[in-house]
Design a protein around this motif. Structure first.
Motif: not given
Length: 149
Positions: A94-111
Motif C-alpha cells: 500500500a505504501l509503495t503504491d501511494a508513494v508511486g502515485r505522487y513521486v518518482a523514486v527508485p525501486e529500493w526507496f520504500v524498502a
C-alpha cells in the motif's frame, strides 16, 4: 520473568499488527495524498495506550528498578524488531503504491525506508519500554507502601 517478557512481546506485536492492517487498508483507500486522518490518529492513540499498559504491567511484575528497565528495553527491542518487520511487510504494498502515485523514486526507496522504520521501531520501543516499565515498578511500590484505608 521470561514468561512475562514473552507474553508482553507477543501482545505488543499483536497490537502493532492490528494497527498496521488497518493502516494499510486506510492507505490503500486514500484517493488523494497521504495525510493523517481522525481514524488513523485514533487508532495510533489506542495502540499507544495499549502498549503503555503492557509495559506498565511488565514493570509492575518486575518489582525492581533495574530489572524493570532491562526487561522493558529487551521486550522493546524484540517487539520493535518483530512487530516492526511484520508492520513493514503489511504496509509495504500500500505504501509503495501511494508513494508511486505522487513521486518518482527508485525501486529500493520504500524498502530502505521500511528498514529504517524497523530499526527506529526497535530503538524507540527499547527506550520507551524501559521508561514505562520503570514507571510501572515505581507505581507498584507506591501502591504496596500505602497504609490500608
Amino acid at each position: 520473568m521470561r514468561r512475562d517478557a514473552a507474553i508482553a512481546t507477543t501482545l505488543l506485536v499483536l497490537i502493532g499488527v492490528l494497527e498496521a492492517r488497518e493502516s494499510a487498508r486506510e492507505i490503500a483507500d486514500l484517493a488523494g495524498p497521504l495525510r493523517l486522518t481522525a481514524s488513523g490518529a485514533g487508532l495510533t492513540s489506542l495502540g499507544l495506550a495499549a502498549s503503555v499498559v503492557v509495559y506498565l504491567l511488565l514493570g509492575w511484575r518486575a518489582r525492581d528498578d533495574g530489572r524493570a528497565m532491562r526487561v522493558g528495553a529487551l521486550v522493546g527491542v524484540a517487539a520493535g524488531l518483530i512487530g516492526g518487520t511484520l508492520r513493514a511487510v503489511i504496509i509495504s504494498d500500500a505504501l509503495t503504491d501511494a508513494v508511486g502515485r505522487y513521486v518518482a523514486v527508485p525501486e529500493w526507496f520504500v524498502a530502505v525506508a521500511l528498514v529504517a522504520f524497523v530499526l527506529l521501531s526497535a530503538v524507540v520501543s527499547a527506550i520507551g519500554g524501559a521508561a514505562v516499565a520503570f514507571a510501572g515498578v515505581r507505581i507498584s511500590r507506591s501502591a504496596r507502601s500505602r497504609p490500608p484505608a
